[in-house]
Design a protein around this motif. Structure first.
Motif, PDB file in Angstrom:
ATOM      1  N   ILE A  13       0.865  -1.171   0.000  1.00 49.60           N
ATOM      2  CA  ILE A  13       0.000   0.000   0.000  1.00 49.60           C
ATOM      3  C   ILE A  13       0.909   1.230   0.000  1.00 49.60           C
ATOM      4  O   ILE A  13       1.923   1.264   0.686  1.00 49.60           O
ATOM      5  N   GLN A  14       0.503   2.251  -0.775  1.00 52.66           N
ATOM      6  CA  GLN A  14       1.276   3.475  -0.829  1.00 52.66           C
ATOM      7  C   GLN A  14       0.312   4.654  -0.964  1.00 52.66           C
ATOM      8  O   GLN A  14      -0.678   4.570  -1.686  1.00 52.66           O
ATOM      9  N   ALA A  15       0.595   5.751  -0.245  1.00 53.75           N
ATOM     10  CA  ALA A  15      -0.196   6.978  -0.341  1.00 53.75           C
ATOM     11  C   ALA A  15       0.530   7.943  -1.267  1.00 53.75           C
ATOM     12  O   ALA A  15       1.756   8.018  -1.257  1.00 53.75           O
ATOM     13  N   LYS A  16      -0.246   8.708  -2.049  1.00 49.74           N
ATOM     14  CA  LYS A  16       0.359   9.589  -3.032  1.00 49.74           C
ATOM     15  C   LYS A  16      -0.502  10.838  -3.199  1.00 49.74           C
ATOM     16  O   LYS A  16      -1.724  10.754  -3.246  1.00 49.74           O
ATOM     17  N   LEU A  29       4.301  14.049  -3.790  1.00 52.39           N
ATOM     18  CA  LEU A  29       4.536  13.524  -2.443  1.00 52.39           C
ATOM     19  C   LEU A  29       4.038  12.099  -2.347  1.00 52.39           C
ATOM     20  O   LEU A  29       2.936  11.794  -2.782  1.00 52.39           O
ATOM     21  N   LYS A  30       4.864  11.230  -1.750  1.00 59.19           N
ATOM     22  CA  LYS A  30       4.495   9.821  -1.621  1.00 59.19           C
ATOM     23  C   LYS A  30       4.890   9.313  -0.247  1.00 59.19           C
ATOM     24  O   LYS A  30       5.617   9.960   0.487  1.00 59.19           O
ATOM     25  N   SER A  31       4.418   8.114   0.036  1.00 60.44           N
ATOM     26  CA  SER A  31       4.895   7.391   1.221  1.00 60.44           C
ATOM     27  C   SER A  31       5.763   6.242   0.738  1.00 60.44           C
ATOM     28  O   SER A  31       5.727   5.873  -0.425  1.00 60.44           O
ATOM     29  N   ALA A  32       6.509   5.697   1.652  1.00 61.53           N
ATOM     30  CA  ALA A  32       7.233   4.473   1.330  1.00 61.53           C
ATOM     31  C   ALA A  32       6.203   3.348   1.208  1.00 61.53           C
ATOM     32  O   ALA A  32       5.194   3.357   1.916  1.00 61.53           O
ATOM     33  N   MET A  88       1.158  12.546   8.080  1.00 67.95           N
ATOM     34  CA  MET A  88       2.298  13.286   7.538  1.00 67.95           C
ATOM     35  C   MET A  88       3.545  12.851   8.289  1.00 67.95           C
ATOM     36  O   MET A  88       3.479  12.529   9.477  1.00 67.95           O
ATOM     37  N   ASN A  89       4.673  12.854   7.624  1.00 73.29           N
ATOM     38  CA  ASN A  89       5.943  12.503   8.247  1.00 73.29           C
ATOM     39  C   ASN A  89       6.298  13.591   9.265  1.00 73.29           C
ATOM     40  O   ASN A  89       6.404  14.769   8.904  1.00 73.29           O
ATOM     41  N   VAL A 135       3.494   8.811   6.073  1.00 72.46           N
ATOM     42  CA  VAL A 135       3.883   7.613   6.810  1.00 72.46           C
ATOM     43  C   VAL A 135       2.632   6.757   6.978  1.00 72.46           C
ATOM     44  O   VAL A 135       1.600   7.245   7.430  1.00 72.46           O
ATOM     45  N   ILE A 136       2.733   5.492   6.596  1.00 74.22           N
ATOM     46  CA  ILE A 136       1.636   4.549   6.793  1.00 74.22           C
ATOM     47  C   ILE A 136       2.026   3.649   7.946  1.00 74.22           C
ATOM     48  O   ILE A 136       3.075   3.016   7.913  1.00 74.22           O
ATOM     49  N   LYS A 137       1.174   3.611   8.968  1.00 70.87           N
ATOM     50  CA  LYS A 137       1.434   2.780  10.136  1.00 70.87           C
ATOM     51  C   LYS A 137       0.211   1.944  10.440  1.00 70.87           C
ATOM     52  O   LYS A 137      -0.925   2.361  10.178  1.00 70.87           O
ATOM     53  N   GLU A 138       0.473   0.810  11.026  1.00 71.71           N
ATOM     54  CA  GLU A 138      -0.625  -0.031  11.469  1.00 71.71           C
ATOM     55  C   GLU A 138      -1.058   0.428  12.847  1.00 71.71           C
ATOM     56  O   GLU A 138      -0.240   0.615  13.744  1.00 71.71           O
TER      57      GLU A 138
END
Length: 127
Positions: free
Chosen positions: A47-50, A54-57, A74-75, A122-125
Motif C-alpha cells: 500500500i502506498q499513499a500519493k 509527495l508519496k509514502s514508502a 504526515m511525516n 507515513v503509513i502505520k498499522e
C-alpha cells in the motif's frame, strides 16, 4: 483480508484527497479524516499513499486473519523541518542576510523538499 485505511494528515492538504495505491495501481482516494474499509482477495500486498509528487514508502500488508487497520499521517520530520525553514524566513531581516545568504537558504529548502518527496507520508498499522 479486510483493510481499513484512515487519513489523519492534519491541515496539510486537507482540501484535496490523497490517492491510495495497491501494488502500484490506483485503488481509492481518501479525504481528510476519512476512513474506508475494503476487502481484498490477496494475502499480501503493498500500500502506498500519493499526492502529486509527495508519496509514502510502500507498506507491506500481510493477511493475519483479522482486519488490518492502517493510518496515513504526515511525516513528523517533514513537519518539523518545514516549520524550522518557515521560521528561518523571518530571520532574514534580523540577520541582515544578503542575496547570497538568501540563495543559500533557498538551496537548502529545495534540497530538503526533493529529499522528502518519497517520504512525505507515513503509513502505520494502528495498535
Amino acid at each position: 483480508m479486510n483493510i481499513r485505511c484512515t487519513r489523519n494528515t492534519g491541515f496539510y492538504g486537507m482540501g484535496s484527497p490523497i490517492e491510495v495505491m495497491k501494488n502500484d495501481e490506483k485503488w481509492f482516494y481518501l479525504s481528510q479524516n476519512e476512513t474506508k474499509q475494503v476487502k481484498i482477495e490477496e494475502t499480501e500486498c503493498t500500500i502506498q499513499a500519493k499526492f502529486f509528487f509527495l508519496k509514502s514508502a510502500p507498506f507491506l500488508v500481510v493477511d493475519q486473519g483479522q482486519t488490518v487497520d492502517l493510518e496515513i499521517r504526515m511525516n513528523p520530520t517533514l513537519l518539523l523541518i518545514y516549520v524550522i525553514l518557515f521560521m528561518g524566513m523571518f530571520l532574514i531581516p534580523v540577520l541582515h542576510l544578503n542575496i547570497i545568504g538568501i540563495l543559500l537558504l533557498l538551496v537548502i529548502y529545495f534540497i530538503f523538499v526533493f529529499s522528502m518527496l518519497n517520504k512525505a507520508y507515513v503509513i502505520k498499522e494502528k495498535v
